[in-house]
Design a protein around this motif. Structure first.
Motif, mmCIF file in Angstrom:
data_model
loop_
_atom_site.group_PDB
_atom_site.id
_atom_site.type_symbol
_atom_site.label_atom_id
_atom_site.label_comp_id
_atom_site.label_asym_id
_atom_site.label_seq_id
_atom_site.Cartn_x
_atom_site.Cartn_y
_atom_site.Cartn_z
ATOM 1 N N LYS A 143 -0.460 -4.753 3.301
ATOM 2 C CA LYS A 143 0.440 -3.919 4.089
ATOM 3 C C LYS A 143 1.906 -4.123 3.745
ATOM 4 O O LYS A 143 2.747 -3.284 4.072
ATOM 5 C CB LYS A 143 0.217 -4.188 5.581
ATOM 6 C CG LYS A 143 -1.129 -3.692 6.101
ATOM 7 C CD LYS A 143 -1.222 -3.873 7.609
ATOM 8 C CE LYS A 143 -2.529 -3.294 8.138
ATOM 9 N NZ LYS A 143 -2.634 -3.422 9.614
ATOM 10 N N ASP B 38 0.812 -1.222 0.000
ATOM 11 C CA ASP B 38 0.000 0.000 0.000
ATOM 12 C C ASP B 38 0.843 1.269 0.000
ATOM 13 O O ASP B 38 0.306 2.383 0.042
ATOM 14 C CB ASP B 38 -0.967 0.007 1.195
ATOM 15 C CG ASP B 38 -0.254 -0.048 2.544
ATOM 16 O OD1 ASP B 38 0.992 0.099 2.579
ATOM 17 O OD2 ASP B 38 -0.937 -0.247 3.560
ATOM 18 N N ASN C 280 5.943 5.371 -0.287
ATOM 19 C CA ASN C 280 5.293 6.454 -1.036
ATOM 20 C C ASN C 280 6.202 7.676 -1.161
ATOM 21 O O ASN C 280 6.252 8.319 -2.219
ATOM 22 C CB ASN C 280 3.983 6.858 -0.348
ATOM 23 C CG ASN C 280 2.838 5.916 -0.672
ATOM 24 O OD1 ASN C 280 2.763 5.372 -1.770
ATOM 25 N ND2 ASN C 280 1.943 5.716 0.282
ATOM 26 N N ASN D 249 2.730 2.376 2.326
ATOM 27 C CA ASN D 249 2.920 2.957 3.655
ATOM 28 C C ASN D 249 4.004 2.251 4.470
ATOM 29 O O ASN D 249 4.234 2.615 5.629
ATOM 30 C CB ASN D 249 1.597 2.928 4.430
ATOM 31 C CG ASN D 249 0.565 3.856 3.821
ATOM 32 O OD1 ASN D 249 0.878 4.975 3.426
ATOM 33 N ND2 ASN D 249 -0.678 3.383 3.721
ATOM 34 N N SER E 275 8.902 6.350 4.034
ATOM 35 C CA SER E 275 7.877 5.452 3.504
ATOM 36 C C SER E 275 8.130 5.182 2.023
ATOM 37 O O SER E 275 8.795 5.965 1.329
ATOM 38 C CB SER E 275 6.480 6.052 3.687
ATOM 39 O OG SER E 275 6.270 7.121 2.780
#
Length: 324
Positions: free
Chosen positions: A280, A216, A258, A218, A256
């Motif tokens: 996750k 994701d 991202n 994160n 992270s």
């Protein structure tokens, strides 16, 4: 620190790889006596970074597989009369350790043990090991994670690194070898053809409009620029304590996935659309969060010098030249 290495004879395994070739360059600035490089070139690496020193007689290269029984005696011969063994050779991939557990065990446990036994037989007094702060703790309970946190790896790669540390502890106690294990975060920088930053670069090179992110996005990890990693090794080697010691080594704060995607995209002046595989974690054995406490190593004088954004810029510039 630099005077510590003057006149020393050093064995360097994995010396043609990402971290190893950068280590070789740094050692060559320290007035060492000689460097014996061992690498099996199995990762697609070459001797290019060694060949640059062809005008010196300080470096010798030997293509051996550290996990092969038939190579043990040959490695034993070429490593006589050395002072320090820096062990960087490894199977470096968590996903490969999951899909090919025996391969990972053979290289990262048996191969490492072979070298430690060779150090004992040849009276090499110091053994430096590249462990993995991102995997030996597994899904840690305390952050930032200190060296005394319980080791609870969730990948075969992390299990292999943790298992070999136990041999470093016993060999240090039984045979008086000064053994040091560096548990570093995710190392990045020039010459690396592995890891999330490299993967993002390649994906964007192939399709500048879209970027697939595993998980994701994160997931949070500790990252470390290659130059800071090399200096951390050297500081740990020169510690004045004996016995077995472990040191975390990472940049701060953690980043992270991202944020990495954003940094890579910005450096390439792209605005891709992100897509996610979901979940996750990015793969089996991946950890959701990794944040290392490096205060123990910092007490020896080491500190991160290259900011994350600066390191990413340097790395992207190198990748752009490499792939062009």
């Amino acid at each position: 620190m630099e005077t510590y290495f003057q006149g020393k004879s050093i064995v360097l395994t994995g010396g043609c790889g990402f971290i190893g070739s950068n280590m070789l360059d740094r050692l060559m600035t320290l007035n060492v006596n000689k460097i014996t490089v061992i690498d099996d070139l199995s990762a697609g690496t070459t001797t290019n970074y060694i060949d640059r020193y062809s005008d010196t007689n300080k470096i010798s290269f030997h293509q051996f597989d550290i996990s092969e029984k038939t190579h043990f005696n040959e490695i034993l011969k070429i490593t006589k009369n050395h002072d320090i063994l820096i062990h960087l050779a490894a199977q470096p991939s968590v996903p490969i350790s999951v899909s090919k557990p025996k391969l990972d065990f053979d290289i990262n446990v048996i191969g490492s043990f072979n070298l430690l036994e060779i150090a004992r037989l040849n009276d090499i007094n110091e053994f430096i090991f590249a462990a993995s702060g991102g995997t030996v703790y597994g899904n840690a309970e305390n952050f930032p994670t200190k060296e005394n946190h319980q080791l609870r790896p969730i990948s075969n790669y992390g299990a292999a690194k943790a298992a070999f540390e136990m041999y470093l502890s016993s060999y240090s106690s039984l045979y008086g070898i000064k053994c040091t294990s560096l548990r570093f975060g995710n190392v990045f920088g020039p010459r690396s053809l592995h890891g999330v930053m490299h993967d993002f670069f390649v994906k964007l090179k192939n399709n500048p409009r879209k970027l697939e992110i595993l998980g994701d996005g994160n997931q949070i990890k500790s990252y470390l620029y290659i130059d800071d990693c090399i200096e951390g090794f050297l500081y740990a080697v020169t510690r004045d304590t004996i016995g077995f010691e472990t040191f975390n080594m990472s940049g701060h704060p953690p980043i992270s996935v991202n944020m990495i995607a954003e940094q890579i995209s910005n450096n390439l002046k792209l605005k891709p659309k992100y897509s996610y595989t979901g979940g996750k974690t990015g793969w089996n054995g991946d950890v959701v969060r990794g944040e290392l406490d490096s205060s123990k190593l910092k007490k020896l004088g080491w500190n991160e010098q290259v900011k994350f954004s600066e390191g990413v810029k340097n790395y992207i510039n190198w990748l752009s030249e490499y792939y062009n």
